[in-house]
Scaffold this motif. Structure first.
Motif, PDB file in Angstrom:
ATOM      1  N   LEU A  82       0.828  -1.198   0.000  1.00 39.37           N
ATOM      2  CA  LEU A  82       0.000   0.000   0.000  1.00 39.37           C
ATOM      3  C   LEU A  82       0.865   1.252   0.000  1.00 39.37           C
ATOM      4  N   GLU A  83       1.925   1.248   0.818  1.00 43.09           N
ATOM      5  CA  GLU A  83       2.807   2.416   0.869  1.00 43.09           C
ATOM      6  C   GLU A  83       3.485   2.656  -0.469  1.00 43.09           C
ATOM      7  N   ASN A  84       3.964   1.593  -1.091  1.00 38.01           N
ATOM      8  CA  ASN A  84       4.591   1.733  -2.405  1.00 38.01           C
ATOM      9  C   ASN A  84       3.589   2.189  -3.456  1.00 38.01           C
ATOM     10  N   SER A  85       2.337   1.760  -3.333  1.00 41.00           N
ATOM     11  CA  SER A  85       1.307   2.184  -4.275  1.00 41.00           C
ATOM     12  C   SER A  85       1.049   3.678  -4.152  1.00 41.00           C
ATOM     13  N   VAL A  86       0.999   4.176  -2.924  1.00 37.56           N
ATOM     14  CA  VAL A  86       0.812   5.611  -2.706  1.00 37.56           C
ATOM     15  C   VAL A  86       1.984   6.386  -3.298  1.00 37.56           C
ATOM     16  N   LYS A  87       3.220   5.879  -3.075  1.00 31.70           N
ATOM     17  CA  LYS A  87       4.408   6.544  -3.619  1.00 31.70           C
ATOM     18  C   LYS A  87       4.373   6.565  -5.140  1.00 31.70           C
ATOM     19  N   ALA A  88       3.999   5.434  -5.749  1.00 38.16           N
ATOM     20  CA  ALA A  88       3.951   5.368  -7.215  1.00 38.16           C
ATOM     21  C   ALA A  88       2.879   6.288  -7.769  1.00 38.16           C
ATOM     22  N   ALA A  89       1.738   6.371  -7.077  1.00 42.08           N
ATOM     23  CA  ALA A  89       0.658   7.244  -7.549  1.00 42.08           C
ATOM     24  C   ALA A  89       1.080   8.705  -7.487  1.00 42.08           C
ATOM     25  N   LYS A  90       1.796   9.079  -6.418  1.00 40.58           N
ATOM     26  CA  LYS A  90       2.286  10.449  -6.316  1.00 40.58           C
ATOM     27  C   LYS A  90       3.318  10.746  -7.395  1.00 40.58           C
ATOM     28  N   ALA A  91       4.196   9.768  -7.662  1.00 38.65           N
ATOM     29  CA  ALA A  91       5.209   9.972  -8.693  1.00 38.65           C
ATOM     30  C   ALA A  91       4.577  10.125 -10.072  1.00 38.65           C
ATOM     31  N   SER A  92       3.515   9.368 -10.346  1.00 34.26           N
ATOM     32  CA  SER A  92       2.865   9.467 -11.655  1.00 34.26           C
ATOM     33  C   SER A  92       2.190  10.812 -11.851  1.00 34.26           C
ATOM     34  N   ARG A  93       1.818  11.449 -10.740  1.00 36.40           N
ATOM     35  CA  ARG A  93       1.194  12.763 -10.825  1.00 36.40           C
ATOM     36  C   ARG A  93       2.210  13.891 -10.681  1.00 36.40           C
ATOM     37  N   GLY A  94       3.489  13.537 -10.549  1.00 30.45           N
ATOM     38  CA  GLY A  94       4.524  14.551 -10.440  1.00 30.45           C
ATOM     39  C   GLY A  94       4.583  15.197  -9.084  1.00 30.45           C
ATOM     40  N   GLU A  95       4.072  14.531  -8.059  1.00 29.03           N
ATOM     41  CA  GLU A  95       4.089  15.080  -6.715  1.00 29.03           C
ATOM     42  C   GLU A  95       5.289  14.537  -5.975  1.00 29.03           C
ATOM     43  N   GLY A  96       5.998  15.422  -5.260  1.00 28.95           N
ATOM     44  CA  GLY A  96       7.119  14.972  -4.456  1.00 28.95           C
ATOM     45  C   GLY A  96       6.635  14.441  -3.129  1.00 28.95           C
ATOM     46  N   GLU A  97       7.521  13.727  -2.451  1.00 28.23           N
ATOM     47  CA  GLU A  97       7.163  13.195  -1.150  1.00 28.23           C
ATOM     48  C   GLU A  97       7.130  14.309  -0.131  1.00 28.23           C
ATOM     49  N   GLU A  98       6.131  14.292   0.705  1.00 33.40           N
ATOM     50  CA  GLU A  98       5.979  15.299   1.733  1.00 33.40           C
ATOM     51  C   GLU A  98       6.783  14.897   2.960  1.00 33.40           C
ATOM     52  N   GLY A  99       7.007  15.946   3.817  1.00 31.18           N
ATOM     53  CA  GLY A  99       7.681  15.655   5.074  1.00 31.18           C
ATOM     54  C   GLY A  99       9.152  15.325   4.913  1.00 31.18           C
ATOM     55  N   GLY A 100       9.824  15.919   3.921  1.00 31.33           N
ATOM     56  CA  GLY A 100      11.252  15.714   3.770  1.00 31.33           C
ATOM     57  C   GLY A 100      11.640  14.364   3.256  1.00 31.33           C
ATOM     58  N   GLY A 101      10.755  13.680   2.575  1.00 32.10           N
ATOM     59  CA  GLY A 101      11.106  12.408   1.962  1.00 32.10           C
ATOM     60  C   GLY A 101      11.091  11.257   2.925  1.00 32.10           C
ATOM     61  N   GLU A 102       9.899  10.824   3.317  1.00 36.45           N
ATOM     62  CA  GLU A 102       9.790   9.683   4.219  1.00 36.45           C
ATOM     63  C   GLU A 102      10.212   8.410   3.498  1.00 36.45           C
ATOM     64  N   SER A 103      10.838   7.531   4.250  1.00 40.37           N
ATOM     65  CA  SER A 103      11.228   6.249   3.660  1.00 40.37           C
ATOM     66  C   SER A 103      10.023   5.351   3.550  1.00 40.37           C
ATOM     67  N   VAL A 104       9.946   4.635   2.452  1.00 37.06           N
ATOM     68  CA  VAL A 104       8.828   3.732   2.203  1.00 37.06           C
ATOM     69  C   VAL A 104       9.307   2.304   2.346  1.00 37.06           C
ATOM     70  N   ALA A 105       8.524   1.520   3.048  1.00 39.29           N
ATOM     71  CA  ALA A 105       8.925   0.127   3.260  1.00 39.29           C
ATOM     72  C   ALA A 105       8.958  -0.622   1.947  1.00 39.29           C
ATOM     73  N   GLU A 106       9.867  -1.557   1.884  1.00 40.02           N
ATOM     74  CA  GLU A 106       9.990  -2.366   0.678  1.00 40.02           C
ATOM     75  C   GLU A 106       9.044  -3.558   0.761  1.00 40.02           C
ATOM     76  N   VAL A 107       8.591  -4.026  -0.403  1.00 41.41           N
ATOM     77  CA  VAL A 107       7.734  -5.210  -0.454  1.00 41.41           C
ATOM     78  C   VAL A 107       8.579  -6.442  -0.165  1.00 41.41           C
ATOM     79  N   THR A 108       8.089  -7.251   0.735  1.00 41.83           N
ATOM     80  CA  THR A 108       8.809  -8.465   1.115  1.00 41.83           C
ATOM     81  C   THR A 108       8.348  -9.612   0.254  1.00 41.83           C
ATOM     82  N   HIS A 109       9.269 -10.314  -0.370  1.00 46.22           N
ATOM     83  CA  HIS A 109       8.931 -11.444  -1.225  1.00 46.22           C
ATOM     84  C   HIS A 109       9.207 -12.759  -0.491  1.00 46.22           C
TER      85      HIS A 109
END
Length: 364
Positions: A248-275
């Motif tokens: 979910l976190e990566n999906s939010v990040k990807a959606a923001k990137a597709s809209r050209g929006e930068g990460e808020e709050g100084g660039g929070e780290s997003v958890a990686e998907v565990t395989h």
């Protein structure tokens, strides 16, 4: 637009002559079947399976097939003799709130056009009544040999009708639900809400059929004797996702990137998907942790040794300085005695020389 049905809307004692016009059109590309050897068109001919003769349209009728395969002929005359009050009438039976209609019932859509000048006044009356009430009309009508259910609503300045499936034509949905009980955490719902807010709304007029466009380009290229360049196929996805929060976190990040929006709050780290990985990798992880611990301990020891080295050097220098001073002092004692003796001797010599000076001056 060409009308496909003529009749009237029955609105109490009011009758509104209308024409039924398709509100939608199918833009999918259709193909013909051909003989691949010579490109000849393949056609379907209606042939009687008993005598093998090809039949014309006027020789073809209708029949109902029983469970045992026997046929019961039904003629057009038989059907026309049945009571069908909605054959030429759209009969309004109720006015309801639009949200009471299940979208699963929605079928084909049509525009209802006023048929002639006399129909303009009652048509406008019904349209404005629907607008003011903010309701939709439920009606029954007949089309293509069967009675149907419809919903009338206002689109701009036109009355539109949606064909509806009958309630008993909607299948139950309980068999399609997950068979196991699943609990969803509030944090996961919050991330899902954030993803929905990030994706936001869309202008429906901007959506189009990419596949149909690609098929049209392919047809145009082959008509010119060429083939369009093949696009690289998307890379296959990774393993099974077992961390829903990270997804979910990566999906939010990807959606923001597709809209050209930068990460808020100084660039929070997003958890990686565990395989899903192999169980054998666990000991390797423990070994790596031990090695890391040893390396860290050694590094800390060396660092402490380096830090203590200057202090040791300083202490050594201080000790060496003190010992050197002591040695100098010790050596200075006999030297100073010798110095006193030499000074006394020098004084005697000087005293012996001084009496000679007047003699010299006198003789001068």
């Amino acid at each position: 637009m060409r009308s496909i049905w003529n009749g009237a809307i029955s609105f109490g004692l009011v009758s509104i002559p209308i024409k039924l016009v398709n509100a939608t059109e199918n833009h999918s590309i259709s193909f013909r079947q051909i003989h691949t050897a010579d490109g000849g068109r393949v056609r379907y001919r209606k042939v009687c399976e008993l005598d093998g003769e090809e039949l014309d349209a006027d020789e073809i009728g209708k029949a109902y097939e029983e469970a045992d395969g026997s046929m019961i002929p039904i003629t057009d005359a038989d059907l026309s003799s049945l009571p069908l009050p909605t054959a030429k009438t759209i009969e309004i039976v109720a006015f309801v709130q639009a949200d009471s209609i299940d979208p699963l019932q929605m079928d084909a859509a049509y525009y209802l056009s006023a048929n002639g000048v006399p129909a303009a006044k009652p048509y406008t009356l019904l349209r404005e009544a629907l607008k003011r009430s903010r309701k939709v009309a439920i009606a029954k009508f007949a089309l293509r040999g069967r009675e149907r259910l419809g919903m009338l609503r206002v689109v701009d300045d036109v009355i539109a009708m949606h064909g509806l499936l009958w309630p008993d034509e909607i299948r139950a949905a309980e068999d399609a639900a997950p068979e196991t009980d699943v609990s969803v955490r509030e944090a996961e719902l919050d991330l899902a809400d954030a993803l929905m807010d990030t994706l936001g709304e869309v202008d429906m007029s901007t959506l189009h059929d990419d596949y149909r466009t690609a098929v049209e380009e392919l047809i145009a290229a082959k008509a010119d004797g060429a083939l369009p360049a093949k696009e690289a196929a998307p890379a296959p996805g990774g393993g099974k996702v077992i961390d829903l929060m990270a997804a979910l976190e990566n999906s939010v990040k990807a959606a923001k990137a597709s809209r050209g929006e930068g990460e808020e709050g100084g660039g929070e780290s997003v958890a990686e998907v565990t395989h899903l990985g192999s169980r054998k990798s666990a000991p390797a992880k423990k070994t790596a942790r031990k090695t890391t611990t040893k390396t860290t301990t050694k590094t800390a020891t060396k660092t402490a040794a380096k830090k203590s080295a200057p202090a040791r050097k300083t202490a050594t220098k201080g000790t060496a300085t003190k010992s050197t001073s002591a040695k100098k002092s010790a050596a200075a004692s006999p030297k100073s005695t010798g110095a006193k003796k030499s000074t006394a001797a020098t004084a005697k010599k000087t005293a012996a020389k001084k009496p000679q000076s007047p003699k010299k001056r006198a003789s001068a």
